[in-house]
Design a protein around this motif. Structure first.
Motif, PDB file in Angstrom:
ATOM      1  N   LEU A 158      -9.805   6.998   1.632  1.00 59.97           N
ATOM      2  CA  LEU A 158      -9.669   5.978   2.614  1.00 59.97           C
ATOM      3  C   LEU A 158      -9.189   4.248   2.126  1.00 59.97           C
ATOM      4  O   LEU A 158      -8.246   4.362   3.407  1.00 59.97           O
ATOM      5  CB  LEU A 158     -11.169   5.544   2.725  1.00 59.97           C
ATOM      6  CG  LEU A 158     -12.294   6.278   4.132  1.00 59.97           C
ATOM      7  CD1 LEU A 158     -13.534   5.801   3.248  1.00 59.97           C
ATOM      8  CD2 LEU A 158     -11.172   6.755   4.366  1.00 59.97           C
ATOM      9  N   GLU A 159      -8.698   4.316   1.131  1.00 61.32           N
ATOM     10  CA  GLU A 159      -8.408   2.954   0.829  1.00 61.32           C
ATOM     11  C   GLU A 159      -6.021   3.809   0.759  1.00 61.32           C
ATOM     12  O   GLU A 159      -5.365   2.648   1.902  1.00 61.32           O
ATOM     13  CB  GLU A 159      -8.089   2.474  -0.215  1.00 61.32           C
ATOM     14  CG  GLU A 159      -9.058   1.351  -0.280  1.00 61.32           C
ATOM     15  CD  GLU A 159      -9.530   0.770  -1.870  1.00 61.32           C
ATOM     16  OE1 GLU A 159      -9.168   0.837  -2.468  1.00 61.32           O
ATOM     17  OE2 GLU A 159     -11.232   0.226  -2.001  1.00 61.32           O
ATOM     18  N   ASP A 162      -5.412   4.358   4.145  1.00 63.40           N
ATOM     19  CA  ASP A 162      -4.813   3.230   5.361  1.00 63.40           C
ATOM     20  C   ASP A 162      -3.530   2.526   4.753  1.00 63.40           C
ATOM     21  O   ASP A 162      -2.989   2.287   6.301  1.00 63.40           O
ATOM     22  CB  ASP A 162      -6.172   1.982   5.239  1.00 63.40           C
ATOM     23  CG  ASP A 162      -7.550   2.254   6.021  1.00 63.40           C
ATOM     24  OD1 ASP A 162      -7.311   3.230   6.390  1.00 63.40           O
ATOM     25  OD2 ASP A 162      -8.442   1.287   5.324  1.00 63.40           O
ATOM     26  N   ALA A 163      -3.566   2.864   3.386  1.00 62.22           N
ATOM     27  CA  ALA A 163      -2.287   2.013   3.436  1.00 62.22           C
ATOM     28  C   ALA A 163      -1.132   3.326   4.221  1.00 62.22           C
ATOM     29  O   ALA A 163      -0.159   2.825   3.784  1.00 62.22           O
ATOM     30  CB  ALA A 163      -2.221   2.354   1.025  1.00 62.22           C
ATOM     31  N   ASP A 165      -1.307   4.949   6.159  1.00 65.65           N
ATOM     32  CA  ASP A 165      -1.113   4.175   7.916  1.00 65.65           C
ATOM     33  C   ASP A 165      -0.491   3.503   8.201  1.00 65.65           C
ATOM     34  O   ASP A 165      -0.046   2.745   9.034  1.00 65.65           O
ATOM     35  CB  ASP A 165      -2.706   4.554   8.449  1.00 65.65           C
ATOM     36  CG  ASP A 165      -2.509   4.475  10.106  1.00 65.65           C
ATOM     37  OD1 ASP A 165      -1.888   5.695  11.026  1.00 65.65           O
ATOM     38  OD2 ASP A 165      -3.969   3.438  10.343  1.00 65.65           O
ATOM     39  N   ALA A 166      -0.850   1.884   7.583  1.00 67.87           N
ATOM     40  CA  ALA A 166       0.060   1.054   7.706  1.00 67.87           C
ATOM     41  C   ALA A 166       1.282   1.215   7.595  1.00 67.87           C
ATOM     42  O   ALA A 166       2.113   0.338   8.442  1.00 67.87           O
ATOM     43  CB  ALA A 166      -0.067  -0.119   6.369  1.00 67.87           C
ATOM     44  N   ASP A 169       3.039   2.921  10.347  1.00 67.89           N
ATOM     45  CA  ASP A 169       2.785   1.836  11.473  1.00 67.89           C
ATOM     46  C   ASP A 169       4.305   1.744  11.472  1.00 67.89           C
ATOM     47  O   ASP A 169       5.055   0.950  12.580  1.00 67.89           O
ATOM     48  CB  ASP A 169       1.440   1.266  11.868  1.00 67.89           C
ATOM     49  CG  ASP A 169       0.411   2.106  12.044  1.00 67.89           C
ATOM     50  OD1 ASP A 169       1.231   2.922  12.770  1.00 67.89           O
ATOM     51  OD2 ASP A 169      -0.624   1.472  12.441  1.00 67.89           O
TER      52      ASP A 169
END
Length: 179
Positions: A158-159, A162-163, A165-166, A169
């Motif tokens: 998950l971490e 998230d990284a 995904d960032a 983005d």
């Protein structure tokens, strides 16, 4: 993943420490302290054994062997031959046919040997229950360790997501990047 025993119990087993049985307490304690849990059931049973237990095991081991059966049969045949032929020839037979004294000794031996063998069987049953309990503890520990590893891997994935995904983005919106 620190915490108190109650937190470990709640997190891993889903129940408070007060509701844990003895095996679960040992497993949680082992996880909490980071020490191995596996123990040899034979070693634990031997540590708990008293003199009478070890004696019963030895008597059962000897009494249940072919060596004992053959030696005891030889003694019986020798007794009968001695009292039927040899000593009776000289008029000195101390237990002539029908061997009443021999029957008394055999009955006494059976009366003593049977409960001793039963004690050994009871001890073996206790060893089997102990082994099953230790197996349960080991299996529970392994299962909880696997669950902990799954949780750790899920958190890492998950971490990482998230990284990523960032980063995606940031690549999709170049204007939001700071100079």
């Amino acid at each position: 993943m620190g915490g108190t025993t109650d937190e470990w119990a709640q997190r891993l087993l889903g129940k408070p420490e007060a509701m844990l049985d003895e095996e679960e307490r040992r497993v949680i304690s082992g996880i909490e302290m980071g020490r191995p849990l596996a123990r040899d059931a034979a070693d634990v049973a031997d540590e708990r054994a008293e003199f009478g237990d070890r004696l019963a095991d030895r008597v059962a081991a000897i009494g249940g062997s072919w060596g004992f059966i053959i030696a005891f049969s030889a003694v019986l045949v020798g007794w009968m031959l001695l009292n039927s032929d040899v000593l009776q020839h000289f008029g000195l037979a101390f237990d002539p046919y029908p061997y009443i004294f021999l029957n008394l000794m055999l009955s006494t031996l059976a009366a003593i040997q049977a409960p001793v063998i039963m004690m050994s069987q009871n001890r073996q049953s206790a060893k089997d229950r102990l082994a099953a309990g230790l197996d349960y503890e080991t299996n529970l520990r392994a299962e909880l360790d696997i669950l902990r590893l799954h949780h750790k891997l899920d958190t890492m994935v998950l971490e990482r997501l998230d990284a990523l995904d960032a980063k995606l983005d940031a690549l999709a919106n170049p204007a939001s990047r700071s100079p």
